[in-house]
Design an enzyme around this catalytic site. Structure first.
Site, PDB file in Angstrom:
ATOM      1  N   GLY A  53       3.278 -12.325   2.619  1.00  0.00           N
ATOM      2  CA  GLY A  53       2.232 -12.346   1.607  1.00  0.00           C
ATOM      3  C   GLY A  53       2.669 -11.559   0.384  1.00  0.00           C
ATOM      4  O   GLY A  53       3.594 -10.742   0.462  1.00  0.00           O
ATOM      5  N   GLN A  99       1.561  -6.467  -7.151  1.00  0.00           N
ATOM      6  CA  GLN A  99       2.975  -6.238  -6.824  1.00  0.00           C
ATOM      7  C   GLN A  99       3.910  -6.840  -7.874  1.00  0.00           C
ATOM      8  O   GLN A  99       5.090  -6.508  -7.913  1.00  0.00           O
ATOM      9  CB  GLN A  99       3.296  -6.802  -5.434  1.00  0.00           C
ATOM     10  CG  GLN A  99       2.569  -6.054  -4.316  1.00  0.00           C
ATOM     11  CD  GLN A  99       2.882  -6.649  -2.962  1.00  0.00           C
ATOM     12  OE1 GLN A  99       2.271  -7.622  -2.559  1.00  0.00           O
ATOM     13  NE2 GLN A  99       3.862  -6.071  -2.262  1.00  0.00           N
ATOM     14  N   CYS A 108       5.845  -4.123   3.984  1.00  0.00           N
ATOM     15  CA  CYS A 108       5.344  -4.470   2.650  1.00  0.00           C
ATOM     16  C   CYS A 108       6.542  -4.637   1.731  1.00  0.00           C
ATOM     17  O   CYS A 108       7.455  -3.811   1.769  1.00  0.00           O
ATOM     18  CB  CYS A 108       4.431  -3.356   2.146  1.00  0.00           C
ATOM     19  SG  CYS A 108       3.754  -3.664   0.505  1.00  0.00           S
ATOM     20  N   LEU A 109       6.530  -5.678   0.902  1.00  0.00           N
ATOM     21  CA  LEU A 109       7.656  -5.899  -0.017  1.00  0.00           C
ATOM     22  C   LEU A 109       7.760  -4.778  -1.055  1.00  0.00           C
ATOM     23  O   LEU A 109       8.807  -4.619  -1.666  1.00  0.00           O
ATOM     24  CB  LEU A 109       7.520  -7.257  -0.708  1.00  0.00           C
ATOM     25  CG  LEU A 109       7.654  -8.474   0.214  1.00  0.00           C
ATOM     26  CD1 LEU A 109       7.358  -9.757  -0.557  1.00  0.00           C
ATOM     27  CD2 LEU A 109       9.041  -8.535   0.846  1.00  0.00           C
ATOM     28  N   HIS A 152      -4.048  -6.917   4.650  1.00  0.00           N
ATOM     29  CA  HIS A 152      -3.012  -6.203   3.904  1.00  0.00           C
ATOM     30  C   HIS A 152      -3.063  -6.572   2.413  1.00  0.00           C
ATOM     31  O   HIS A 152      -3.029  -5.698   1.546  1.00  0.00           O
ATOM     32  CB  HIS A 152      -1.639  -6.556   4.512  1.00  0.00           C
ATOM     33  CG  HIS A 152      -0.463  -5.942   3.831  1.00  0.00           C
ATOM     34  ND1 HIS A 152       0.345  -5.006   4.450  1.00  0.00           N
ATOM     35  CD2 HIS A 152       0.061  -6.122   2.591  1.00  0.00           C
ATOM     36  CE1 HIS A 152       1.302  -4.643   3.614  1.00  0.00           C
ATOM     37  NE2 HIS A 152       1.159  -5.306   2.479  1.00  0.00           N
ATOM     38  N   GLU A 153      -3.168  -7.878   2.129  1.00  0.00           N
ATOM     39  CA  GLU A 153      -3.120  -8.321   0.730  1.00  0.00           C
ATOM     40  C   GLU A 153      -4.413  -7.969  -0.010  1.00  0.00           C
ATOM     41  O   GLU A 153      -4.371  -7.600  -1.187  1.00  0.00           O
ATOM     42  CB  GLU A 153      -2.846  -9.826   0.648  1.00  0.00           C
ATOM     43  CG  GLU A 153      -1.546 -10.275   1.312  1.00  0.00           C
ATOM     44  CD  GLU A 153      -0.316  -9.495   0.893  1.00  0.00           C
ATOM     45  OE1 GLU A 153      -0.269  -8.984  -0.247  1.00  0.00           O
ATOM     46  OE2 GLU A 153       0.616  -9.368   1.723  1.00  0.00           O
ATOM     47  N   HIS A 183      -4.189  -4.503  -1.122  1.00  0.00           N
ATOM     48  CA  HIS A 183      -3.411  -4.358  -2.364  1.00  0.00           C
ATOM     49  C   HIS A 183      -4.309  -4.509  -3.594  1.00  0.00           C
ATOM     50  O   HIS A 183      -4.120  -3.820  -4.601  1.00  0.00           O
ATOM     51  CB  HIS A 183      -2.322  -5.436  -2.450  1.00  0.00           C
ATOM     52  CG  HIS A 183      -1.009  -5.059  -1.832  1.00  0.00           C
ATOM     53  ND1 HIS A 183      -0.284  -3.961  -2.249  1.00  0.00           N
ATOM     54  CD2 HIS A 183      -0.271  -5.641  -0.854  1.00  0.00           C
ATOM     55  CE1 HIS A 183       0.845  -3.891  -1.538  1.00  0.00           C
ATOM     56  NE2 HIS A 183       0.883  -4.892  -0.683  1.00  0.00           N
TER      57      HIS A 183
HETATM   58 NI    NI Z   1       2.304  -5.409   0.757  1.00  0.00          NI
END
Ligand code: NI
Length: 186
Positions: free
Chosen positions: A46, A51, A89-90, A131-132, A135
């Site tokens: 995701g 981000q 997480c990226l 998670h998203e 963010h």
């Molecule tokens: Ni993330």
């Protein structure tokens, strides 16, 4: 569509709550395309708009070969079930920690054309939606760890080779700082 640089832990944009999307226009469709392309290039599950430095409530997902997106998501939980499992997480590359999440989620929102969407997710899809959406509220998954685990996670982040210790810390300045002879400079 363009692959964009992914903002890393320490970037204040990741701590800034995102604004609801109002205009379902070409710019939004370009954002969804960029998010999708960047997520796939990074082999992510995701990716949320902050981000990429964009403060709008949009995320994309790629779960079990289903690629999609959600605009202005609202989550609800049909039961009390929880799941354990590793999460990453990226924006915190290479680090994974056991993170407790709800097992089942219903995510309501819109697609990029403004049509209503409802996603009933379990396991990884449910984890991804939580998670998203976090963010979009300026929350990172390490914030969901218990205090001891979070301390370990912060240690690992500070030791990571990508971590920029020179980046301004994401702390509120004390009002007294303005009376300091050094002003607000670093
Ligand atoms: Ni993330």
């Amino acid at each position: 569509m363009t692959v964009q640089p992914i903002r890393l832990f320490g970037d204040p944009v990741l701590r800034t709550p995102a604004e609801p999307v109002v205009d379902f226009d070409a710019e939004l469709r370009r954002l969804v395309a960029d998010l999708t392309e960047t997520m796939r290039e990074a082999s992510g599950v995701g990716l949320a708009a902050p981000q990429l430095g964009v403060g709008l409530r949009v995320f994309t997902f790629d779960v079990d070969d289903v690629v999609g997106h959600l605009v202005n998501p609202e989550l609800s939980f049909p039961d009390e079930e929880e799941q354990e499992g590793q999460e990453g997480c990226l924006s915190i590359p290479g680090l994974y920690f056991d993170t407790k999440r709800r097992l089942n989620v219903v995510a309501k929102g819109f697609d990029m054309y403004g049509d209503p969407v409802r996603i009933v997710g379990t396991e990884l899809m449910a984890r991804c939606a939580q998670h998203e959406t976090d963010h979009l509220d300026g929350v990172l998954f390490v914030d969901r760890l218990d205090p001891e685990a979070r301390k370990e996670a912060m240690k690992a982040i500070r030791a990571a080779e990508w971590y920029d210790a020179g980046a301004p810390p994401a702390v509120k300045l004390s009002p007294h700082a303005s009376t300091s002879p050094f002003g607000l400079g670093r």
